[in-house]
Design a protein around this motif. Structure first.
Motif, PDB file in Angstrom:
ATOM      1  N   GLY C  18       4.035  44.682  72.793  1.00 51.62           N
ATOM      2  CA  GLY C  18       3.329  43.476  73.205  1.00 51.62           C
ATOM      3  C   GLY C  18       3.874  43.074  74.561  1.00 51.62           C
ATOM      4  O   GLY C  18       4.652  43.821  75.156  1.00 51.62           O
ATOM      5  N   THR C  19       3.510  41.937  75.079  1.00 56.69           N
ATOM      6  CA  THR C  19       4.005  41.579  76.409  1.00 56.69           C
ATOM      7  C   THR C  19       5.469  41.195  76.371  1.00 56.69           C
ATOM      8  O   THR C  19       6.192  41.364  77.321  1.00 56.69           O
ATOM      9  CB  THR C  19       3.204  40.421  77.043  1.00 56.69           C
ATOM     10  N   SER C  61      -3.403  40.028  64.122  1.00 56.42           N
ATOM     11  CA  SER C  61      -3.940  39.309  65.259  1.00 56.42           C
ATOM     12  C   SER C  61      -4.712  38.069  64.799  1.00 56.42           C
ATOM     13  O   SER C  61      -4.526  36.975  65.323  1.00 56.42           O
ATOM     14  CB  SER C  61      -4.828  40.274  66.054  1.00 56.42           C
ATOM     15  N   GLY C  67       4.657  39.573  64.420  1.00 48.80           N
ATOM     16  CA  GLY C  67       4.701  41.025  64.583  1.00 48.80           C
ATOM     17  C   GLY C  67       4.612  41.712  63.246  1.00 48.80           C
ATOM     18  O   GLY C  67       4.553  41.059  62.202  1.00 48.80           O
ATOM     19  N   GLU C  87      -4.042  44.250  71.562  1.00 47.38           N
ATOM     20  CA  GLU C  87      -4.044  42.920  70.937  1.00 47.38           C
ATOM     21  C   GLU C  87      -2.728  42.180  71.141  1.00 47.38           C
ATOM     22  O   GLU C  87      -2.557  41.071  70.640  1.00 47.38           O
ATOM     23  CB  GLU C  87      -4.309  43.047  69.427  1.00 47.38           C
ATOM     24  N   ASN C  88      -1.781  42.874  71.781  1.00 51.13           N
ATOM     25  CA  ASN C  88      -0.502  42.246  72.063  1.00 51.13           C
ATOM     26  C   ASN C  88       0.275  41.872  70.795  1.00 51.13           C
ATOM     27  O   ASN C  88       0.829  40.785  70.677  1.00 51.13           O
ATOM     28  CB  ASN C  88      -0.746  41.013  72.939  1.00 51.13           C
ATOM     29  N   ILE C  89       0.272  42.783  69.833  1.00 54.56           N
ATOM     30  CA  ILE C  89       1.012  42.566  68.592  1.00 54.56           C
ATOM     31  C   ILE C  89       2.191  43.541  68.551  1.00 54.56           C
ATOM     32  O   ILE C  89       2.003  44.754  68.563  1.00 54.56           O
ATOM     33  CB  ILE C  89       0.118  42.847  67.355  1.00 54.56           C
ATOM     34  N   PRO C  90       3.421  43.032  68.506  1.00 55.32           N
ATOM     35  CA  PRO C  90       4.564  43.944  68.393  1.00 55.32           C
ATOM     36  C   PRO C  90       4.547  44.693  67.057  1.00 55.32           C
ATOM     37  O   PRO C  90       4.301  44.092  66.016  1.00 55.32           O
ATOM     38  CB  PRO C  90       5.775  42.998  68.443  1.00 55.32           C
TER      39      PRO C  90
END
Ligand SMILES: Nc1ncnc2c1ncn2[C@@H]1O[C@H](COP(=O)(O)OP(=O)(O)OP(=O)(O)O)[C@@H](O)[C@H]1O
Ligand SMILES: [Mg+2]
Lengths: 124, 148, 114
Positions: C18-19, C61, C67, C87-90
Motif C-alpha cells: 500500500g502507500t 477495501s 490490512g 486498492e492500497n491494501i497492505p
C-alpha cells in the motif's frame, strides 16, 4: 487446561459434552475452511470455527479433534447435534468472535498446532 | 457395517457408494473407512492420512460429480483408496491442482469447502497420487498410503 | 499500533505495502468466510485469514480494513497482490497458524484485560 476452564474463559455454553469437562486440552486451531483444518490441525486439540454444519463434525471426527468451539454465538444445526452426539464430540458455543476467542485462549496458555507435514507451498 | 476381523489387515477390499450432491451423508464413507482401519489396529498416523485423503476425495465427489465409488484395498504393504466418479470430469488437471483454484458454488463455500485446497492436501498426504479425468465422463483418483 | 510495528514484531513478509505501512490498527478479525467478514468485521481491523483469492482485497477495501495477514505461510495469488496494490491494501504473510497469530496480535493490541 481442562475443558471446564476453556468454558469459563470464553463464557461459553456447553451444548454437547457436559460429562467431558475434565478433558485436558493444550492446543487449538481456528478456521472456517475445512480443507485448512484437514491440512494442519493436530489430533487432540480444540477446533474454533464459525461453521455449524455436519461437515464440521465429520472433520472433527476424521482428525480426532477433542472439542468444537462455535464462535459468534453460533449453534449447531439439529443434524450436527445428532451427529456430534453419535460420534461423541463435545460442542461449546461462545458469543465472542474468533479473534477474541483465540486471543483469550492464547493468553491463558493454549498454543497453536500447526501440524507441518512439509512446507505448504502453493502447488507441489 | 459388517464386522472387521483384525486378521484381514493384510488382505481387505471394500467398495462404498457415494451419492453426488447429497451433503447430508457427505463424509460418512470416510468415517467408516477410518473406523475399519482403526479396528485393524493400524498405526494412528496411517489411519489419519487415509481418513483425510478419503474425506477430501469424498467431498469432491459429493460436490462435483453425479455419483461415485470409493474403493478401499489393504494389503501388507499399502492402504489404497480409489475415488472413481461419473461426472463432469476435470478439464484442466494442472489448474485444478493449484492451491486456491476452485469452481465450488456458494452452497459448498458456506459449508467450509471450496478453498481449492483439497487436491493439494491429498497430494501432500498420499505417498502415491494419481489423478486422471475425462471431460463429460468422470474422474479417477488413486491414493496410496505406504505401510512400510 | 501501526502495521509496520506488527510486521517487525511478528516477522511478517510484506507482499503488498500500500502507500504506507503506518496505517493504524484498531482491532482484529479472524475468519475465512467472506460473507461473515463482510457482515461482522470493523473498520480499522487487521484481518487474519487463510484465503488467498483476490476477493479478499475487495472485502478489505469495502470494510476499510487496516490490512490483511494470510496465515500458514500461504502465498496470496498473483492477482491478489496486483489488486491489493491498486486498492492500497497492505497484504502480509505469516508462518504462524491463525490461532497463534491472533493470540499474538491480541496481546500486542493490549486487549488482555478486556
Ligand atoms: N471429482 C471431481 N469432479 C469434477 N471436478 C472436480 C473433482 N474434484 C475436483 N474437481 C475440480 O477441481 C477443483 C479443485 O478441487 P480441490 O478439491 O482442490 O478444491 P475445492 O474442492 O474447490 O475446495 P476444497 O477442497 O479446499 O474444499 C474443484 O473446484 C473442481 O472444479
Ligand atoms: Mg475439494
Amino acid at each position: 487446561m481442562k475443558l471446564r476452564e476453556v468454558k469459563e474463559i470464553l463464557d461459553a455454553e456447553v451444548i454437547i459434552g457436559d460429562d467431558k469437562l475434565d478433558m485436558e486440552v493444550k492446543t487449538a486451531f481456528g478456521a472456517d475452511l475445512m480443507s485448512d483444518v484437514l491440512a494442519f490441525a493436530k489430533a487432540g486439540g480444540l477446533l474454533l470455527t464459525g461453521l455449524t454444519n455436519e461437515q464440521v463434525i465429520r472433520t472433527a471426527d476424521i482428525l480426532d479433534i477433542a472439542a468444537i468451539i462455535m464462535v459468534r454465538g453460533k449453534r449447531p444445526t439439529a443434524e450436527s447435534m445428532a451427529l456430534a452426539r453419535d460420534l461423541d464430540i463435545p460442542i461449546l458455543t461462545t458469543k465472542y468472535i474468533l479473534f477474541e476467542t483465540a486471543g483469550r485462549l492464547y493468553t491463558k496458555g493454549i498454543v497453536g498446532c500447526l501440524d507441518k507435514v512439509d512446507a505448504p507451498s502453493g502447488h507441489n | 457395517m459388517h464386522p472387521v476381523d483384525i486378521t484381514e489387515k493384510n488382505n481387505y477390499q471394500r467398495s462404498f457408494y457415494v451419492e453426488g450432491g447429497n451433503f447430508t451423508y457427505a463424509g460418512i464413507v470416510s468415517t467408516s473407512i477410518k473406523s475399519i482401519l482403526k479396528k485393524m489396529d493400524l498405526p494412528v498416523d496411517l489411519v489419519r492420512k487415509s481418513a483425510i485423503v478419503s474425506y477430501e476425495s469424498e467431498i469432491n465427489i459429493v460436490s462435483y460429480a453425479k455419483k461415485g465409488v470409493i474403493k478401499l484395498t489393504i494389503d501388507s504393504r499399502t492402504i489404497q483408496i480409489e475415488a472413481i466418479d461419473e461426472g463432469p470430469g476435470i478439464p484442466d488437471i494442472e489448474l485444478a491442482m493449484q492451491a486456491g483454484y476452485s469452481t465450488a458454488d456458494q452452497r459448498i463455500r458456506e459449508m467450509g469447502f471450496g478453498a481449492g485446497m483439497g487436491l493439494s492436501n491429498i497430494k501432500r498426504y498420499a505417498d502415491v497420487f494419481d489423478l486422471t479425468s475425462e471431460v463429460g465422463k468422470g474422474t479417477y483418483l488413486k491414493m496410496i498410503i505406504n505401510r512400510i | 499500533m501501526d502495521i509496520e510495528t506488527i510486521v517487525k514484531e511478528l516477522n511478517l513478509k510484506v507482499r503488498a505495502a500500500g502507500t504506507n505501512l503506518r496505517k493504524n490498527i484498531s482491532g482484529g478479525y479472524t475468519g475465512d468466510l467472506l460473507s461473515d467478514v463482510m457482515a461482522n468485521s470493523q473498520e480499522g481491523d487487521i484481518w487474519i485469514t487463510r484465503q488467498v483469492h483476490q476477493n479478499i482485497v475487495a472485502v478489505a477495501s469495502l470494510k476499510d480494513h487496516a490490512g490483511i495477514i494470510i496465515v500458514n505461510s500461504c502465498e496470496p495469488a498473483k492477482d491478489t497482490i496486483e489488486k491489493a496494490a491498486q486498492e492500497n491494501i497492505p497484504v502480509m504473510v505469516s508462518d504462524l497458524s491463525a490461532f497463534e497469530l491472533t493470540g499474538k496480535i491480541y496481546n500486542l493490541l493490549g486487549k488482555k484485560d478486556r
